[in-house]
Design a protein around this motif. Sequence first.
Motif, PDB file in Angstrom:
ATOM      1  N   GLY A   1      46.526  49.896  39.686  1.00  0.00           N
ATOM      2  CA  GLY A   1      47.361  51.084  39.591  1.00  0.00           C
ATOM      3  C   GLY A   1      48.814  50.875  39.919  1.00  0.00           C
ATOM      4  N   ASP A   2      49.293  49.632  39.833  1.00  0.00           N
ATOM      5  CA  ASP A   2      50.692  49.379  40.150  1.00  0.00           C
ATOM      6  C   ASP A   2      51.283  48.437  39.117  1.00  0.00           C
ATOM      7  OD1 ASP A   2      52.961  49.565  42.265  1.00  0.00           O
ATOM      8  OD2 ASP A   2      52.755  47.424  41.853  1.00  0.00           O
ATOM      9  N   ALA A   3      52.481  48.743  38.657  1.00  0.00           N
ATOM     10  CA  ALA A   3      53.094  47.998  37.559  1.00  0.00           C
ATOM     11  C   ALA A   3      53.606  46.625  37.977  1.00  0.00           C
ATOM     12  CB  ALA A   3      54.248  48.809  36.970  1.00  0.00           C
ATOM     13  N   ASP A   4      53.593  46.308  39.277  1.00  0.00           N
ATOM     14  CA  ASP A   4      54.113  45.019  39.744  1.00  0.00           C
ATOM     15  C   ASP A   4      53.058  43.918  39.757  1.00  0.00           C
ATOM     16  OD1 ASP A   4      56.709  45.965  40.176  1.00  0.00           O
ATOM     17  OD2 ASP A   4      56.162  46.770  42.140  1.00  0.00           O
ATOM     18  N   TYR A   5      51.850  44.206  39.369  1.00  0.00           N
ATOM     19  CA  TYR A   5      50.805  43.186  39.352  1.00  0.00           C
ATOM     20  C   TYR A   5      50.970  42.240  38.155  1.00  0.00           C
ATOM     21  CZ  TYR A   5      47.765  45.041  43.024  1.00  0.00           C
ATOM     22  OH  TYR A   5      47.233  45.428  44.226  1.00  0.00           O
ATOM     23  N   VAL A   6      50.566  40.978  38.356  1.00  0.00           N
ATOM     24  CA  VAL A   6      50.436  39.997  37.284  1.00  0.00           C
ATOM     25  C   VAL A   6      48.944  39.744  37.101  1.00  0.00           C
ATOM     26  CG1 VAL A   6      50.904  37.639  36.531  1.00  0.00           C
ATOM     27  CG2 VAL A   6      52.657  38.934  37.781  1.00  0.00           C
ATOM     28  N   ILE A   7      48.443  39.971  35.888  1.00  0.00           N
ATOM     29  CA  ILE A   7      47.002  39.909  35.620  1.00  0.00           C
ATOM     30  C   ILE A   7      46.803  38.979  34.424  1.00  0.00           C
ATOM     31  CG2 ILE A   7      44.943  41.283  35.109  1.00  0.00           C
ATOM     32  CD1 ILE A   7      46.745  43.734  36.114  1.00  0.00           C
ATOM     33  N   THR A   8      46.361  37.750  34.701  1.00  0.00           N
ATOM     34  CA  THR A   8      46.351  36.706  33.681  1.00  0.00           C
ATOM     35  C   THR A   8      45.059  35.893  33.761  1.00  0.00           C
ATOM     36  OG1 THR A   8      48.762  36.514  33.851  1.00  0.00           O
ATOM     37  CG2 THR A   8      47.610  34.704  32.769  1.00  0.00           C
ATOM     38  N   ASN A   9      44.551  35.489  32.594  1.00  0.00           N
ATOM     39  CA  ASN A   9      43.422  34.555  32.476  1.00  0.00           C
ATOM     40  C   ASN A   9      42.128  35.088  33.098  1.00  0.00           C
ATOM     41  OD1 ASN A   9      45.203  32.808  31.260  1.00  0.00           O
ATOM     42  ND2 ASN A   9      44.924  31.129  32.701  1.00  0.00           N
ATOM     43  N   ASN A  10      41.953  36.396  33.122  1.00  0.00           N
ATOM     44  CA  ASN A  10      40.732  36.966  33.675  1.00  0.00           C
ATOM     45  C   ASN A  10      39.712  37.246  32.579  1.00  0.00           C
ATOM     46  OD1 ASN A  10      41.559  37.535  36.632  1.00  0.00           O
ATOM     47  ND2 ASN A  10      43.233  38.405  35.423  1.00  0.00           N
ATOM     48  N   ALA A  11      38.433  37.066  32.900  1.00  0.00           N
ATOM     49  CA  ALA A  11      37.335  37.388  31.995  1.00  0.00           C
ATOM     50  C   ALA A  11      36.591  38.578  32.568  1.00  0.00           C
ATOM     51  CB  ALA A  11      36.396  36.196  31.838  1.00  0.00           C
ATOM     52  N   ALA A  12      36.535  39.684  31.841  1.00  0.00           N
ATOM     53  CA  ALA A  12      35.856  40.900  32.308  1.00  0.00           C
ATOM     54  C   ALA A  12      34.871  41.347  31.231  1.00  0.00           C
ATOM     55  CB  ALA A  12      36.869  42.000  32.613  1.00  0.00           C
ATOM     56  N   PHE A  13      33.589  41.455  31.607  1.00  0.00           N
ATOM     57  CA  PHE A  13      32.549  41.695  30.609  1.00  0.00           C
ATOM     58  C   PHE A  13      31.496  42.679  31.115  1.00  0.00           C
ATOM     59  CE2 PHE A  13      34.513  37.974  29.003  1.00  0.00           C
ATOM     60  CZ  PHE A  13      34.252  37.935  27.641  1.00  0.00           C
ATOM     61  N   ASP A  14      31.108  43.587  30.192  1.00  0.00           N
ATOM     62  CA  ASP A  14      29.991  44.519  30.390  1.00  0.00           C
ATOM     63  C   ASP A  14      30.178  45.406  31.622  1.00  0.00           C
ATOM     64  OD1 ASP A  14      28.961  43.334  28.180  1.00  0.00           O
ATOM     65  OD2 ASP A  14      27.201  42.471  29.140  1.00  0.00           O
ATOM     66  N   ASN A  15      31.423  45.794  31.870  1.00  0.00           N
ATOM     67  CA  ASN A  15      31.699  46.732  32.951  1.00  0.00           C
ATOM     68  C   ASN A  15      31.770  48.140  32.361  1.00  0.00           C
ATOM     69  OD1 ASN A  15      32.368  44.702  35.230  1.00  0.00           O
ATOM     70  ND2 ASN A  15      33.687  44.049  33.530  1.00  0.00           N
ATOM     71  N   LEU A  16      30.960  49.040  32.834  1.00  0.00           N
ATOM     72  CA  LEU A  16      30.873  50.376  32.244  1.00  0.00           C
ATOM     73  C   LEU A  16      32.198  51.115  32.380  1.00  0.00           C
ATOM     74  CD1 LEU A  16      27.301  51.495  33.419  1.00  0.00           C
ATOM     75  CD2 LEU A  16      28.001  50.442  31.247  1.00  0.00           C
TER      76      LEU A  16
ATOM     77  N   GLY B   1      50.717  46.802  34.848  1.00  0.00           N
ATOM     78  CA  GLY B   1      51.209  45.514  35.312  1.00  0.00           C
ATOM     79  C   GLY B   1      51.518  44.608  34.137  1.00  0.00           C
ATOM     80  N   THR B   2      51.726  43.332  34.414  1.00  0.00           N
ATOM     81  CA  THR B   2      51.971  42.339  33.379  1.00  0.00           C
ATOM     82  C   THR B   2      50.653  41.673  33.042  1.00  0.00           C
ATOM     83  OG1 THR B   2      54.202  41.953  34.239  1.00  0.00           O
ATOM     84  CG2 THR B   2      53.270  40.280  32.760  1.00  0.00           C
ATOM     85  N   LEU B   3      50.087  41.998  31.882  1.00  0.00           N
ATOM     86  CA  LEU B   3      48.788  41.492  31.468  1.00  0.00           C
ATOM     87  C   LEU B   3      48.941  40.559  30.282  1.00  0.00           C
ATOM     88  CD1 LEU B   3      48.329  44.767  32.294  1.00  0.00           C
ATOM     89  CD2 LEU B   3      45.965  44.078  31.930  1.00  0.00           C
ATOM     90  N   ASP B   4      48.235  39.420  30.339  1.00  0.00           N
ATOM     91  CA  ASP B   4      48.222  38.518  29.202  1.00  0.00           C
ATOM     92  C   ASP B   4      47.096  37.509  29.371  1.00  0.00           C
ATOM     93  OD1 ASP B   4      48.948  37.645  26.725  1.00  0.00           O
ATOM     94  OD2 ASP B   4      50.975  36.989  27.291  1.00  0.00           O
ATOM     95  N   TYR B   5      46.636  36.986  28.256  1.00  0.00           N
ATOM     96  CA  TYR B   5      45.616  35.936  28.196  1.00  0.00           C
ATOM     97  C   TYR B   5      44.302  36.349  28.894  1.00  0.00           C
ATOM     98  CZ  TYR B   5      49.239  32.754  26.521  1.00  0.00           C
ATOM     99  OH  TYR B   5      50.233  32.160  25.804  1.00  0.00           O
ATOM    100  N   ASN B   6      43.962  37.628  28.854  1.00  0.00           N
ATOM    101  CA  ASN B   6      42.693  38.071  29.403  1.00  0.00           C
ATOM    102  C   ASN B   6      41.664  38.203  28.292  1.00  0.00           C
ATOM    103  OD1 ASN B   6      43.557  38.675  32.290  1.00  0.00           O
ATOM    104  ND2 ASN B   6      45.023  39.916  31.135  1.00  0.00           N
ATOM    105  N   GLY B   7      40.394  38.008  28.614  1.00  0.00           N
ATOM    106  CA  GLY B   7      39.320  38.126  27.635  1.00  0.00           C
ATOM    107  C   GLY B   7      38.293  39.141  28.090  1.00  0.00           C
TER     108      GLY B   7
END
Length: 586
Positions: free
Chosen positions: A195-210, A219-225
Motif C-alpha cells: 500500500g505504499d508507492a515507495d516499494y520496489v517489487i521485483t522478480n517475485n513469483a505469486a501463484f494461486d492466491n485468491l 510501488g515500482t513493479l517489474d519482472y514479476n510472474g
Amino acid sequence: MPNALETLGTSETYTTIQAWEDALDNAHFHQGECKAEVFTNVTFSGVVYTASEYPHLTARSGAEHDGRAHEVSAAGNARIEVSGLNHVVFMNDERVEVSWLEVKGPGANDRNGILIFQAGNNQVRHNIVHNNHANNSFDFGMDIASIANVYRNLVYGFGIDGIHGFSADGGNILQNTIYKCNSLDHAAFGGIRIGDADYVITNNAAFDNLQGDLKDTTGTLDYNGTSDGTGDDEGANGIANLVTADQFVNATTTFADTDLLLKAGADLIDEGATLSVITYPEINVSIDKGATRATITGTWDIGASEFVAPLTGSVFATSSAVASLSIATQLDGLVIANSRGIAVLSVMTSLVSSVAVNSSVIASLSFTIQLNGSALSVSNVSTPPLLVTTQFAATITAASSVGGSLLATKNLVGVVTASSGTVGALAGVLGGSVVATSSTAGQLSVAQRTIGFYERTANQITSYFQGIADTNSFVVRFDNDPRTTPADDVWYLASVDFGVANQHELGTTSSFRVVGNFSIRSQDALGTGIGALLENSDTITTAFRAINLGRITFGIPRINNTGRIGDNFQVNITCPFMIDKQPVTA
C-alpha cells in the motif's frame, strides 16, 4: 550478554531464541545459530542497533532447510513455531536480520508468521514461512510496517496476504515465491498486497492466491510472474496468466507434499532482472543453495529458487581464443574442460564421478570440486598459476610441466600423485598417501599429514579469498608465497592471524573459541590514484561482511587508509573472525 556467535538449542547456553534475544545489547554484532530443533516464537524489542552492531538469527551450518519445509524434505532443520497468541517472529527493533529458518504457524490465532513493526532497516531472507491453511484466520505470512529488505523467501498457506506492506518509508520485496494465500477468499486480500508507492517489487513469483496474486499493489513493479489472468501489475517485463503446475516441482494444497522449487521448463526460468549482490547480500544464493550468480552465467530466474539443470551424462567445454570459460554443474557423469588461449577457466562442480581439466597456454585456471568418485586430473602446461581445492574421499593427479606454479589445497582421504617437470613450484597439503616426483631443477614440496585446526581454518579463508580474487581479476599473494609481485599494478598480500583461544564450554568436554583477523594489504604504485584500491576494498569487505564459512563466522571488516609506503600507496583491510574448536576431553 551473549558472545558474538552463539549456538542456540538443547544443552547450549541459550536453549530458546527468546532467552538469547533478551540478553542482547547494542555493543556488538551478535549471531544466533539455531540447531536442527523446534523453537518457540521470539520478539525482538527494546534495543537500539546500528549498521555494524545488530542481531542475526539464522540456522546453524547443516541445520538449514533445503528449500522445502520439514514435512516435505523429511530432514531435520531449524524451525520456529508459535506458542499461544503470538506472532512467530516479531521484529520491534531496527536492523534485525533473520535468515535460513523455517517459520511455521500461527494456526488460528489471527497472528502473523513474521511481523516487522515500528522500526526499520530489517532484513528477512531465505526463509520458508508457511501456515498450511491450519485454519482460515486473519493471519499474514509477512506483515511489514517499516522499511525492510525481504528477499528469497517462500511464503504459502496463509489465511490472508502472503506479504503485506504498508510502510510509509517503502521497502524492497525481491525474489520471493508466494503461493496459496488468502484462503479466506476475502475481497480485500491476495498474494502480495503493498500500500505504499515507495516499494520496489521485483522478480517475485505469486501463484494461486485468491482474489489476486498482486492485489491492489503500488510501488515500482517489474519482472514479476503470476497466475493472474492479466499482466497489469507484474511490470513492463513481467509475465502473467501462467499455469502453476508448469512452474514448480509439486504445487499442491496437500502442504505436506508442497515443493515450490522451480522445475525444468518453467516459464519463470531466465525471465528475471539481475539484482545487486552488494546492495542485497546473498541474494545471488538460491533458497535451496543450488545456484549462485558467482558461478552461473545467464539471466536470473523469477522467484525464490534458481533452476540448475542436473546432468546425467558428460560435459565437454572448450575456450579457444581470448575468452572466459565458466562451468557450474551438479553432475553424475564426466566433466572435461579445456582452455587453449589467453583465457580464464573456472570450474565449480558437485559430482560423483571423474573430472579432467586442462589449461594449455597462458590461461589462469581455478578449480573447486566436491568429489566422491574415481579421480580428479589437472594439468597445467605453461606458465599460469593453478589453484586446486578439493574435499571428500578421492584421488587427485596434478602436474605442472613447464614453468607453472601449482597450489594444491586438499582435505583428502585418498591418494595424491604430483609431479613438477621444469622449474615449477608444487605445494600440497593433504591427509592421504603421496606419490611425488620432481625433475630438472624443479621445486617440489608435499606434506603428508593430517591438517590441523589452525591450518585447516587458514586454508578455508584463503581459498575463499582466492575465489573472490579470481572473480574480480585481483593479483593476490599469501604469506611465504614463492610467486613474484607486480611492480606497477594493484596487488594484495593476505595473511591469517590467530588470537587467543578462550574456553567456551565447561563439562565433561571443553570447547574453545578462537578469534583472529584475516588481514589484506592492498597497494598500488604512486601517481595512479587510490580509486581502484578503495573500490576493490569495498568489494572485498562486502564479500566478508558477517558471513559464515562453515564454522567460521566473520564480523564487520574495517578499511584503514594507511597512505604512502615507500613508492606505493597502501590500503589495509581487516576482517575479524571467530571459530569454535572441536571439544577435547577434559
